[in-house]
Design an enzyme around this catalytic site. Structure first.
Site, PDB file in Angstrom:
ATOM      1  N   ASN A  23      10.541  -3.405  -0.768  1.00 46.74           N
ATOM      2  CA  ASN A  23      10.018  -4.183  -0.083  1.00 46.74           C
ATOM      3  C   ASN A  23       9.678  -5.319  -0.322  1.00 46.74           C
ATOM      4  O   ASN A  23       9.132  -6.415   0.501  1.00 46.74           O
ATOM      5  CB  ASN A  23       8.976  -3.171   0.351  1.00 46.74           C
ATOM      6  CG  ASN A  23       8.495  -2.205   1.119  1.00 46.74           C
ATOM      7  OD1 ASN A  23       9.797  -2.088   2.147  1.00 46.74           O
ATOM      8  ND2 ASN A  23       7.720  -1.516   1.404  1.00 46.74           N
ATOM      9  N   ARG A 121       3.821   1.564  14.980  1.00 41.52           N
ATOM     10  CA  ARG A 121       4.061   0.509  14.077  1.00 41.52           C
ATOM     11  C   ARG A 121       4.736  -0.615  15.747  1.00 41.52           C
ATOM     12  O   ARG A 121       6.009  -0.713  14.879  1.00 41.52           O
ATOM     13  CB  ARG A 121       5.016   0.864  13.320  1.00 41.52           C
ATOM     14  CG  ARG A 121       4.269   1.631  11.982  1.00 41.52           C
ATOM     15  CD  ARG A 121       5.759   2.125  10.752  1.00 41.52           C
ATOM     16  NE  ARG A 121       5.745   0.616  10.376  1.00 41.52           N
ATOM     17  CZ  ARG A 121       6.558   0.837   9.443  1.00 41.52           C
ATOM     18  NH1 ARG A 121       7.232   2.210   8.601  1.00 41.52           N
ATOM     19  NH2 ARG A 121       6.686   0.131   8.611  1.00 41.52           N
ATOM     20  N   ASP A 304       1.535   3.261   0.141  1.00 38.92           N
ATOM     21  CA  ASP A 304       3.326   4.215   0.196  1.00 38.92           C
ATOM     22  C   ASP A 304       3.181   5.125  -1.246  1.00 38.92           C
ATOM     23  O   ASP A 304       4.037   5.578  -1.653  1.00 38.92           O
ATOM     24  CB  ASP A 304       3.457   2.636  -0.402  1.00 38.92           C
ATOM     25  CG  ASP A 304       4.365   2.351   1.020  1.00 38.92           C
ATOM     26  OD1 ASP A 304       4.187   2.427   1.806  1.00 38.92           O
ATOM     27  OD2 ASP A 304       5.094   1.172   0.956  1.00 38.92           O
TER      28      ASP A 304
HETATM   29  N1  EPU Z   1       0.356  -3.586  13.530  1.00 41.76           N
HETATM   30  C1  EPU Z   1       0.289  -3.282  14.287  1.00 41.76           C
HETATM   31  N2  EPU Z   1       0.329  -4.531  15.167  1.00 41.76           N
HETATM   32  C2  EPU Z   1       1.710  -4.772  14.252  1.00 41.76           C
HETATM   33  C3  EPU Z   1       1.688  -5.437  13.141  1.00 41.76           C
HETATM   34  C4  EPU Z   1       1.296  -4.073  12.569  1.00 41.76           C
HETATM   35  O1  EPU Z   1      -1.008  -3.116  15.126  1.00 41.76           O
HETATM   36  O2  EPU Z   1       2.328  -6.416  14.868  1.00 41.76           O
HETATM   37  C5  EPU Z   1      -0.850  -2.262  12.652  1.00 41.76           C
HETATM   38  C6  EPU Z   1       0.689  -1.130  11.719  1.00 41.76           C
HETATM   39  O3  EPU Z   1       0.750  -0.296  12.787  1.00 41.76           O
HETATM   40  C7  EPU Z   1      -0.087  -0.257  10.273  1.00 41.76           C
HETATM   41  C8  EPU Z   1      -0.694  -1.565  10.049  1.00 41.76           C
HETATM   42  O4  EPU Z   1      -1.283  -2.184  11.133  1.00 41.76           O
HETATM   43  O5  EPU Z   1      -0.553   0.818  11.073  1.00 41.76           O
HETATM   44  C9  EPU Z   1      -0.498  -1.978   9.468  1.00 41.76           C
HETATM   45  O6  EPU Z   1       1.283  -2.467   9.005  1.00 41.76           O
HETATM   46  P1  EPU Z   1       2.153  -3.527   7.983  1.00 41.76           P
HETATM   47  O7  EPU Z   1       2.641  -4.323   9.395  1.00 41.76           O
HETATM   48  O8  EPU Z   1       1.452  -4.024   7.772  1.00 41.76           O
HETATM   49  O9  EPU Z   1       3.466  -2.388   7.457  1.00 41.76           O
HETATM   50  P2  EPU Z   1       5.295  -3.098   7.813  1.00 41.76           P
HETATM   51  O10 EPU Z   1       4.624  -4.683   7.767  1.00 41.76           O
HETATM   52  O11 EPU Z   1       5.435  -2.718   9.304  1.00 41.76           O
HETATM   53  C10 EPU Z   1       4.770  -3.046   5.122  1.00 41.76           C
HETATM   54  C11 EPU Z   1       6.046  -1.943   3.928  1.00 41.76           C
HETATM   55  C12 EPU Z   1       6.141  -0.587   4.368  1.00 41.76           C
HETATM   56  C13 EPU Z   1       4.603   0.086   4.125  1.00 41.76           C
HETATM   57  C14 EPU Z   1       3.510  -1.155   4.864  1.00 41.76           C
HETATM   58  C15 EPU Z   1       1.572  -1.259   4.244  1.00 41.76           C
HETATM   59  C16 EPU Z   1       8.172  -3.185   4.171  1.00 41.76           C
HETATM   60  C17 EPU Z   1       9.209  -3.314   4.652  1.00 41.76           C
HETATM   61  N3  EPU Z   1       7.455  -2.316   4.628  1.00 41.76           N
HETATM   62  O12 EPU Z   1       5.099  -2.334   6.189  1.00 41.76           O
HETATM   63  O13 EPU Z   1       6.514   0.294   3.475  1.00 41.76           O
HETATM   64  O14 EPU Z   1       3.454   1.040   3.837  1.00 41.76           O
HETATM   65  O15 EPU Z   1       3.821  -2.113   5.497  1.00 41.76           O
HETATM   66  O16 EPU Z   1       1.735  -1.885   3.142  1.00 41.76           O
HETATM   67  O17 EPU Z   1       7.649  -4.063   3.488  1.00 41.76           O
HETATM   68  C18 EPU Z   1       7.801   2.076   2.699  1.00 41.76           C
HETATM   69  O18 EPU Z   1       7.973   1.278   1.612  1.00 41.76           O
HETATM   70  O19 EPU Z   1       7.762   3.567   2.942  1.00 41.76           O
HETATM   71  C19 EPU Z   1       6.597   1.757   3.881  1.00 41.76           C
HETATM   72  C20 EPU Z   1       6.013   1.951   5.137  1.00 41.76           C
END
Ligand code: EPU
Length: 420
Positions: A23, A121, A304
């Protein structure tokens, strides 16, 4: 398709090298799009999600080469500005090209990621922030198109904490005229790693690692070299492997400062954890104690690591509660843990885990990346044989996991599964 066969019960002993963080690597690779020339990255893990990201970067015109474990990305000619559906649907992190493309080309077209096993997401927070920065967003044919002709710095207050959202907006803002302030920004260590790399490229960023990041836009950036931080989630998973098998594992290149609350919880469960420079030794108790956790953005307990911690709690002494606050559907491992004999009740975002003395091996199915890791851990502790199917999830995010476990004394084999 491969499956894992695990004969549980061996306490794990020895040393394990922690790989580069998936990540962190993904946003770093997309940041290479921001400057013409060649950026180089050491410690990129060998994972399926990294291959998918390379395919996307090649599609955009990036030239890829590798030399002695270092990845070189040359972004002289960006010939496309879109992230096609076929790549985004296999890997949501593909949306991370949006910020750099808007920064460099003032235009991007990214397929909207659909739902995902762990939750809806959406990317509405990424898009709202870009609009606040003067971009025009249109949605058509399943794609989001960003016109960044009038991109400029702005004061963005995120409605919720988003890791890739913070990263995307940081990467657009470094080349936006004026000052951008990101409030309620994600504080994850991977955001800090990206900010450090962008700073090397000539960006002006303050406050990464806090919930307010301030970016002074610059006219251009230059390519840079960087070493990806070690993977805190892989490290946490191996720390639990020591605890759940009553073993004794020393982790090399363990980013322990990024695991403060996790370490405290594992100690509370009875593990003995010794920290010496970047080596961390974890000795598991004969039987862990029940400890409750609630997931939260950094510095909270990482979502995670929730599934893996739950595996440990299934055989702990006493009852624990596990509350998942980040994703609405991140208990998919629970029905599979039930198959191994675990006693878990779910009530919405709350799981009540009543520890039993011993799990029993069974055939189980991986549903997502971290759920797979949880089932591997449960299988290592279980009495008898566990067969884990659909391990392509595991291969997305854990480098050579079964080989590392085997070197620690686990009885684990990858075999070809007959097509189902
Ligand atoms: N969310 C929204 N709107 C948005 C963005 C996020 O509602 O525009 C919500 C999501 O649906 C979720 C929460 O906010 O409920 C947090 O989501 P976030 O955007 O932080 O997650 P992400 O950036 O898509 C990254 C990691 C994930 C990890 C999450 C939380 C990467 C590539 N992925 O995802 O990693 O779970 O942050 O820490 O960095 C994994 O490695 O298994 C994994 C899923």
């Amino acid at each position: 398709m491969d499956k894992l066969i695990i004969h549980g019960g061996n306490p794990l002993h020895g040393e394990v090298q922690i790989s580069g963080a998936k990540n962190a690597a993904q946003p770093l690779m997309t940041a290479a799009l921001l400057a013409p020339g060649t950026s180089s990255f050491a410690n990129i893990p060998n994972l399926r999600d990294i291959d998918t990201m390379l395919a996307l970067l090649k599609h955009l015109g990036v030239t890829v080469s590798r030399e002695n474990g270092t990845l070189h990305l040359s972004a002289d000619n960006i010939r496309a500005d879109d992230a096609p559906y076929d790549l985004v649907r296999t890997m949501r992190a593909s949306v991370l090209v949006m910020g750099p493309l808007v920064g460099r080309l003032r235009h991007a077209k990214v397929s909207l990621p659909g739902g995902c096993a762990i939750g809806a997401r959406p990317i509405n927070l990424h898009l709202k922030a870009l609009e606040q920065m003067g971009c025009t967003i249109t949605l058509h044919d399943g794609y989001v198109e960003v016109d960044g002709t009038h991109l400029q710095g702005a004061h963005v207050v995120f409605d919720g904490v988003t890791v890739t959202g913070t990263e995307n907006i940081m990467m657009a803002a470094v080349l936006a005229p004026g000052t951008t302030i990101l409030d309620h920004a994600a504080r994850e260590p991977e955001v800090v790693d990206l900010a450090n790399f962008l700073t090397r490229m000539g960006a002006n960023i303050k406050g990464a690692g806090t919930d307010r990041i301030e970016i002074q836009g610059v006219a251009s950036l230059t390519p840079a070299s960087y070493e990806v931080m070690p993977d805190r989630i892989e490290a946490g998973t191996f720390m639990i492997a020591a605890a759940i098998t009553s073993g004794d594992i020393t982790l090399r290149s363990c980013p322990i400062d990024a695991l403060t609350l996790f370490t405290a919880k594992l100690r509370e469960a009875g593990a003995i954890i010794d920290i010496d420079a970047n080596k961390v030794r974890v000795r598991g108790p004969r039987r862990s104690k029940a400890v409750s956790i609630t997931t939260a953005p950094q510095p909270g307990f990482a979502t995670d690591l929730q599934a893996q911690f739950m595996a440990l709690m299934t055989i702990a002494e006493g009852t624990s509660t596990i509350t998942e606050t980040i994703f609405e559907n991140r208990f998919m491992h629970v029905p599979e843990l039930h198959r191994l004999g675990a006693n878990i009740t779910i009530d919405g975002s709350l799981a009540i885990v009543r520890g039993i003395p011993q799990l029993t091996g069974a055939p189980v199915m991986a549903t997502d990346l971290r759920a797979s890791a949880s089932l591997v851990l449960a299988g290592l502790a279980a009495h008898g044989t566990t067969e884990l199917r659909r391990i392509y999830h595991l291969d997305r995010g854990y480098e050579a996991m079964e080989q590392k476990l085997k070197r620690l004394g686990a009885n684990i084999e990858r075999v070809r599964d007959k097509p189902s």
